[in-house]
Write a protein that holds these residues in place. Sequence first.
Motif, PDB file in Angstrom:
ATOM      1  N   LEU B 373       6.564  13.976 -19.844  1.00  0.00           N
ATOM      2  CA  LEU B 373       7.445  14.950 -19.184  1.00  0.00           C
ATOM      3  C   LEU B 373       8.727  14.278 -18.703  1.00  0.00           C
ATOM      4  N   SER B 374       8.612  13.022 -18.242  1.00  0.00           N
ATOM      5  CA  SER B 374       9.815  12.296 -17.817  1.00  0.00           C
ATOM      6  C   SER B 374      10.737  12.066 -18.995  1.00  0.00           C
ATOM      7  N   ALA B 375      10.149  11.673 -20.121  1.00  0.00           N
ATOM      8  CA  ALA B 375      10.966  11.460 -21.328  1.00  0.00           C
ATOM      9  C   ALA B 375      11.625  12.782 -21.740  1.00  0.00           C
ATOM     10  N   THR B 376      10.896  13.855 -21.587  1.00  0.00           N
ATOM     11  CA  THR B 376      11.432  15.187 -21.907  1.00  0.00           C
ATOM     12  C   THR B 376      12.609  15.520 -21.003  1.00  0.00           C
ATOM     13  N   ARG B 377      12.435  15.225 -19.738  1.00  0.00           N
ATOM     14  CA  ARG B 377      13.508  15.505 -18.785  1.00  0.00           C
ATOM     15  C   ARG B 377      14.767  14.711 -19.152  1.00  0.00           C
ATOM     16  N   LYS B 378      14.569  13.418 -19.525  1.00  0.00           N
ATOM     17  CA  LYS B 378      15.739  12.578 -19.837  1.00  0.00           C
ATOM     18  C   LYS B 378      16.488  13.131 -21.062  1.00  0.00           C
ATOM     19  N   ILE B 379      15.749  13.503 -22.092  1.00  0.00           N
ATOM     20  CA  ILE B 379      16.443  13.954 -23.303  1.00  0.00           C
ATOM     21  C   ILE B 379      17.169  15.282 -23.058  1.00  0.00           C
ATOM     22  N   ILE B 380      16.591  16.117 -22.196  1.00  0.00           N
ATOM     23  CA  ILE B 380      17.275  17.387 -21.863  1.00  0.00           C
ATOM     24  C   ILE B 380      18.527  17.102 -21.037  1.00  0.00           C
ATOM     25  N   ASP B 381      18.393  16.202 -20.057  1.00  0.00           N
ATOM     26  CA  ASP B 381      19.565  15.820 -19.247  1.00  0.00           C
ATOM     27  C   ASP B 381      20.723  15.394 -20.148  1.00  0.00           C
ATOM     28  N   GLN B 382      20.388  14.619 -21.181  1.00  0.00           N
ATOM     29  CA  GLN B 382      21.443  14.088 -22.056  1.00  0.00           C
ATOM     30  C   GLN B 382      22.052  15.176 -22.948  1.00  0.00           C
ATOM     31  N   ASN B 383      21.351  16.274 -23.117  1.00  0.00           N
ATOM     32  CA  ASN B 383      21.802  17.264 -24.101  1.00  0.00           C
ATOM     33  C   ASN B 383      22.066  18.655 -23.524  1.00  0.00           C
ATOM     34  N   VAL B 384      22.188  18.700 -22.203  1.00  0.00           N
ATOM     35  CA  VAL B 384      22.383  20.001 -21.561  1.00  0.00           C
ATOM     36  C   VAL B 384      23.591  20.735 -22.151  1.00  0.00           C
ATOM     37  N   GLU B 385      24.698  20.010 -22.279  1.00  0.00           N
ATOM     38  CA  GLU B 385      25.912  20.699 -22.719  1.00  0.00           C
ATOM     39  C   GLU B 385      25.820  21.125 -24.178  1.00  0.00           C
ATOM     40  N   GLU B 386      25.238  20.236 -24.999  1.00  0.00           N
ATOM     41  CA  GLU B 386      25.110  20.565 -26.410  1.00  0.00           C
ATOM     42  C   GLU B 386      24.233  21.814 -26.597  1.00  0.00           C
ATOM     43  N   LEU B 387      23.138  21.878 -25.835  1.00  0.00           N
ATOM     44  CA  LEU B 387      22.249  23.040 -25.950  1.00  0.00           C
ATOM     45  C   LEU B 387      22.952  24.305 -25.448  1.00  0.00           C
ATOM     46  N   GLY B 388      23.736  24.140 -24.378  1.00  0.00           N
ATOM     47  CA  GLY B 388      24.495  25.274 -23.857  1.00  0.00           C
ATOM     48  C   GLY B 388      25.496  25.772 -24.894  1.00  0.00           C
ATOM     49  N   ARG B 389      26.149  24.799 -25.580  1.00  0.00           N
ATOM     50  CA  ARG B 389      27.158  25.158 -26.575  1.00  0.00           C
ATOM     51  C   ARG B 389      26.522  25.948 -27.718  1.00  0.00           C
ATOM     52  N   LEU B 390      25.375  25.463 -28.188  1.00  0.00           N
ATOM     53  CA  LEU B 390      24.678  26.174 -29.271  1.00  0.00           C
ATOM     54  C   LEU B 390      24.305  27.589 -28.848  1.00  0.00           C
ATOM     55  N   GLY B 397      24.591  31.272 -23.174  1.00  0.00           N
ATOM     56  CA  GLY B 397      25.004  29.891 -22.951  1.00  0.00           C
ATOM     57  C   GLY B 397      24.205  29.163 -21.888  1.00  0.00           C
ATOM     58  N   ASP B 398      23.085  29.735 -21.469  1.00  0.00           N
ATOM     59  CA  ASP B 398      22.353  29.096 -20.371  1.00  0.00           C
ATOM     60  C   ASP B 398      21.101  28.349 -20.846  1.00  0.00           C
ATOM     61  N   HIS B 399      20.976  28.157 -22.146  1.00  0.00           N
ATOM     62  CA  HIS B 399      19.750  27.514 -22.618  1.00  0.00           C
ATOM     63  C   HIS B 399      19.624  26.092 -22.068  1.00  0.00           C
ATOM     64  N   GLY B 400      20.751  25.339 -22.077  1.00  0.00           N
ATOM     65  CA  GLY B 400      20.708  23.965 -21.571  1.00  0.00           C
ATOM     66  C   GLY B 400      20.359  23.936 -20.095  1.00  0.00           C
ATOM     67  N   ILE B 401      21.059  24.742 -19.325  1.00  0.00           N
ATOM     68  CA  ILE B 401      20.831  24.764 -17.871  1.00  0.00           C
ATOM     69  C   ILE B 401      19.414  25.241 -17.563  1.00  0.00           C
ATOM     70  N   GLY B 402      18.958  26.260 -18.279  1.00  0.00           N
ATOM     71  CA  GLY B 402      17.615  26.790 -18.041  1.00  0.00           C
ATOM     72  C   GLY B 402      16.553  25.740 -18.348  1.00  0.00           C
ATOM     73  N   MET B 403      16.722  25.044 -19.493  1.00  0.00           N
ATOM     74  CA  MET B 403      15.761  23.993 -19.852  1.00  0.00           C
ATOM     75  C   MET B 403      15.782  22.882 -18.802  1.00  0.00           C
ATOM     76  N   GLN B 404      16.983  22.533 -18.353  1.00  0.00           N
ATOM     77  CA  GLN B 404      17.085  21.456 -17.369  1.00  0.00           C
ATOM     78  C   GLN B 404      16.397  21.852 -16.056  1.00  0.00           C
ATOM     79  N   ARG B 405      16.679  23.061 -15.600  1.00  0.00           N
ATOM     80  CA  ARG B 405      16.029  23.513 -14.352  1.00  0.00           C
ATOM     81  C   ARG B 405      14.519  23.462 -14.505  1.00  0.00           C
ATOM     82  N   GLY B 406      14.038  23.928 -15.665  1.00  0.00           N
ATOM     83  CA  GLY B 406      12.597  23.990 -15.881  1.00  0.00           C
ATOM     84  C   GLY B 406      11.967  22.612 -15.922  1.00  0.00           C
ATOM     85  N   VAL B 407      12.579  21.716 -16.688  1.00  0.00           N
ATOM     86  CA  VAL B 407      11.922  20.422 -16.896  1.00  0.00           C
ATOM     87  C   VAL B 407      12.017  19.549 -15.645  1.00  0.00           C
TER      88      VAL B 407
END
Lengths: 574, 574
Positions: B373-390, B397-407
Motif C-alpha cells: 500500500l505504501s508503494a501504491t501511495r508513492k506511485i500515485i503521488d508521483q502521477n497525480v497530475e498525469e492521471l488528472g490530465r487523462l 479531472g479528479d481521478h488523480g486527486i481522488g486516487m491520492q485521497r483514497g490511497v
Amino acid sequence: MTRLYNDPVNFVDEATEGFVAAHAQRVCQVPGGVIRSTRSEPNTVAVVIGGGSGHYPAFAGLVGQGLAHGAVMGNLFASPSAQQVYNVCKAANNGAGVLLSFGNYAGDVLHFGQARERLIREGIPCEIVAVIDDVSSASQDEIHKRRGIAGDLTVFKIAAAAAEAGYSLEEVVRVSRAANFRTRSMGVAFDGCTLPGAKDALFHVPSGKMAVGLGIHGEPGISEQEVPSADALAELLVSHLLEEIPDGIDSARGARVSVLLNGLGSIKYEELFVVYRRVHQLLGDAGLEIVEPEVGELVTSLDMAGASLTLFWLDDELERLWQAPADAPAYRKGSLEAAPPVDRSQLDIPDVDAIPPASEVSIAAARRVYQALSATRKIIDQNVEELGRLDAIAGDGDHGIGMQRGVVAAELAAEDAVSRNAGAGTLLRLAAEAWADRAGGTSGAIWGVMLNALSVTLGDEDEPTPAHYASGISKARDDVMTFGKAKLGDKTLVDALVPFSETLERALAAGDDFSDAWRKAVDAAANAAQATAELKPKLGRARPLAEKSLGTPDPGAVSLSMIVAAVQGVIDRQ
Amino acid sequence: MTRLYNDPVNFVDEATEGFVAAHAQRVCQVPGGVIRSTRSEPNTVAVVIGGGSGHYPAFAGLVGQGLAHGAVMGNLFASPSAQQVYNVCKAANNGAGVLLSFGNYAGDVLHFGQARERLIREGIPCEIVAVIDDVSSASQDEIHKRRGIAGDLTVFKIAAAAAEAGYSLEEVVRVSRAANFRTRSMGVAFDGCTLPGAKDALFHVPSGKMAVGLGIHGEPGISEQEVPSADALAELLVSHLLEEIPDGIDSARGARVSVLLNGLGSIKYEELFVVYRRVHQLLGDAGLEIVEPEVGELVTSLDMAGASLTLFWLDDELERLWQAPADAPAYRKGSLEAAPPVDRSQLDIPDVDAIPPASEVSIAAARRVYQALSATRKIIDQNVEELGRLDAIAGDGDHGIGMQRGVVAAELAAEDAVSRNAGAGTLLRLAAEAWADRAGGTSGAIWGVMLNALSVTLGDEDEPTPAHYASGISKARDDVMTFGKAKLGDKTLVDALVPFSETLERALAAGDDFSDAWRKAVDAAANAAQATAELKPKLGRARPLAEKSLGTPDPGAVSLSMIVAAVQGVIDRQ
C-alpha cells in the motif's frame, strides 16, 4: 435570484393560490390573506400575523392549529394594507378579540394600527404586539425602534399557544409581550435577493464579505467583515446575544432558552448544522439549557444568502407554551387532534366589492374627488423622473415609481367607484386601499393613511364643505404624525403637510373662499418643501444615506406640494 | 455557493454533529450515520436509507417514527462505504431484517450491495430497492438504469410505513418496489452549487438557460432552453410526466396521485408555489385526484438552483401507507403517539475500532500488504497530475486527486492496523473502508471493493500464498464486474484488471514463481491499459463527455497498471 414567475405583478397572488392549493387541509384564502381551514374553539382569541410576502414560511406557512389563526399577506417585502388586515381579522375572529402581531416596520405599524382602530370602532377588541427582536437595528435604549426578524416566530407561537389554551386577550397580550422582550436575534448577510423580474438584486454585499446586522430587506447593518469560518460566525452571534440578557434573568448560567438558527434562503441546511454545532457547544459552555431548538428556514427573504441566530429566554409559562403542539403548513410540533374543517358560510368574510348606499350630494362630491385624483395622477406622471432623481440622492430612487404605481391604482379604483355610484367616503377608502396596496413601501402607506382620513371625515352622507375638506386634511396630518411617528423638521412629507393644513384652516377661518384659501396653502406647502433642503436629515434606519440628503429637498414633501398645486385646478373649475 | 464551513474536510462530520444536537429527540448518531433515538417495535423490518450528504433533508432528516429507522451518511455527494452501511444496519436492526433503499447511483449500488452480502452472511435478512424515479436519466426501456432524485421520498415513506405496520421483509419489498415503479420525476436546473472550499461550482448552466433533466450532481440532462415562465415550466414538467403513465394504470383520468414539487436549494418557496398553482390546475384538467401533495425542499443539492416534479401514482394500499403518520426532523405527517427513547446499551453498535485476533503468520503478511500500500501511495503521488490530465479529457479531472485521497487514507489505516497487530484480512478491510470513505466517487468505491475482496480471501489466520493472492485478485475482478456492472471493453479499469488477473493465474498455474508471474501480469495490464485508447468509450451517464475520450487511455486502467507495477518491487524484496 428569483427565476420562476409569470407576470411579476401577479407573483404574490399566484404564490398564494398555489400555497392554498397545496395546503387546503390547513388553510383557506380570504380577501387579504389566509386563515385556518380548520375550526377553532369559539370565544377564544384569534392571533393574526402578517407582513410583506417573500418571507415564507412567514407568514402564511405559520397558520394552523396551535399557531396563527390568520396571516395577512402584503406584496413582496411590502406591508399589507389596512383593509387587508381588517378583512383577515374579521374572518379569523372567534369572538374573544384579535391579537395582531408582525415585525416592527413603519408600513406594518401604520396599517395594522389603522385596522385595529377600525376593528375597535366596530366592537372587536384588538391589541398589537410588534416584534422587536433584531438587536442590530437599534440600541437597547431604543428597543422599541428595533425591527422584527426570525424572532417573529417565538412571539407568534407564544401568542397562539396562549389563545389555544383559552387565555383572555389581555392575557395573550401579556405573554406575547413577555416573549417579545425575551427574544433577541442577530443576523448576517452575504448577498441579497432579486425580486421577480427585477434587473438587479435588492442590495448587494461585496463578494467575500459578510454584513453584520444587515436587515432582511437590505436595511443597513452595523459592520462589514470578511466571511468568517462557521465556528467564528457562531462565536460572533452567540457572544453578541449573550451581552444582552433580558431584564429579569439573573445570569445565563442555569437559564433555559430556545434557540432558532435561521437560514434566509440560500445558506443551506448542512451549513446551518455546522454553525449550530458550535452554537450548541458555546451555549452549553455558558451554562444555558437548550429547549426544543429549531435549525432551518423559518423567516426567509426569497433566496437571500444570510442567517440569523435567535435566543428566546424562557420562563415556566413561556416554556410550556413554546412546547405546546402546533400544526401549520411549515411548522409542526408535538401531536394534536385534528380539528374538523371550518364551515366557510359561518365566517365573517367582508364583501370587499360591495359599495354602500350614499346620498346624491355625496355621490356628486365623489365625482369631484375623482377629478382631483386624476389631476394628481397627471402631475405625478409628469414628474416621475424628477421625484426619482431627488429620492436617489439619499434613498433607493423609487419614490417616483412608487407614487406613480399608487396613484394610477387609486385613480382606477376611484373611476370604478364613480361608475358604481359610491359616496365620497367610500371612493376615498377604495382609492386609499388601492394606493397603499400597489405602491407598497412607507410612502404608499402614508398616502393610504391620508386618503383614509379624508374618507372617514367626508363619509357617504353629507355634502362636503370647504370646512369638511380642511378638517379631513387636519386629520390626515394628525394620523400621519401618529402612525408614522414623524415630527415637524424630520425632513419628511410632514414638513410640507403641516404648513399646508394650518394655512388652509387659518385662511378659511379668516373668511377666504375655498379657492383662495387653497392657493395660500399651496404656496405654504411649496415653500416648506423647498425649505426641507436646509433641514438636517432624519437619522433613521438609513443613517449613512440620509446624511447625503443635506441640501436636497425631501421628495415626499415635494410630491405633496406638487399634488396640492394640481388639485387647485379642480377646485377652481367648481 | 456554500459559505459557512470550517475545514472543508470535516464539513459532513460537523454537520452531522450539529444535526444530531438539534434533533436529539428523534435521532442519535452511530458510526456511519444516524438511527432513530426512539424505540421501534421489536421484530419489525428496519428501513435504512442513505447516500451522499448535501441533500438534506435526504437522508438524515428523514429518520424518525413512521419514516426511516436509520440513514447512512456518505461524504458530500459521495456514497457511504459498505462498512458505514453495515454499521447503521446493525444498530437499526429490530430483528425482522433490513430494507436498504437509496437513489440508484453506481457507488451506492456497490456499497449497499456489499453491506447486504455481509449482513446476509451474518444471518440478517436484507433486501435492496434502488430508487429510479428520474425519467430524464434513461429511457423507459432501460428503466433500471434511471437514477433516483426527489422520488426517493415516496419509496422511503412507503417502505417505512409498511415496516411500521408490521409487514414482513418480503411484503415491505413488495410495496417499496410498487412505489418505485409508480413514481416518476423530472427535474430542471438553472445553476450548480459549490462544494465547501471549492473555487468553482460543481457545474454551471449558462446564465438565462435552463437545463432539462440535468442530474442533482450535474449529470448531463436531455436539453437546454431559455428559462421559461413559471406556468410554462409547469406545463413542460406535467406534460412529460403524463407521457409516462406507469403500467397498471389505465388512464390519468380518475387516477389518484401524490405530487411532490421539490426545490433543490435556492429556488424558493414562493416560486415553487407559483409553479405548483399551474401544476395543480393541469393535473386537475387531466382528471387526476391529488392526494396530500408536498411543495418544498425534500431532496436538495446544497444551494443548487433547480426544481423537480414527482408524480406518485397511488393504489389503495399505497395511498394508505402514504397517508400514515410520520415524525422525522424534516418530514412530519399526521399525529402519532411519541415512542419512548431508545436504550443505547441495547443497540448492536459495531465497535469500529476493534481489531480481531490474528495468527502470527497473518500479522506478518499484514506488514507486507502495508508495504504494498505504501508503494501504491508513492506511485500515485508521483502521477497525480498525469492521471488528472487523462481524466480531464473526458471526465471531471479528479481521478488523480481522488486516487491520492483514497490511497493516503488507506496507507494511514494500514499503518494503524499494523501497529495494533491486525491480520492481513483485517488490515485490508480497514484500508478498503478508508479508501472508499475518503476517495468518494466510483473509483473510491471500486478500490474499496477490490481491497475488500482481497480481505475476505486472505482472512486473519492462514499464511497467504501466491495462490491466495491470485485468488483474491480474481475475486476482486469478479466483484468489480458484478457490483460495477462493467464488462470487458467498456473502457474502464476492468479492461486492465481482467488481463492482469488472468495472466497471473495462468503463470502461477504454469509453475512460475510469484515474482515472475506478477511481472507477466503487470505487462499484460500495462498493454491492456494502453489499448483502452483504441476502445470506444462506454456510453453511460456522461455520454457527450465520454465520446471525447476516444484516443485517450482510460485513467482507471492506467492507474491500476501503475499500481501493480509498483507492487512488483515489494514482491521482489520478499
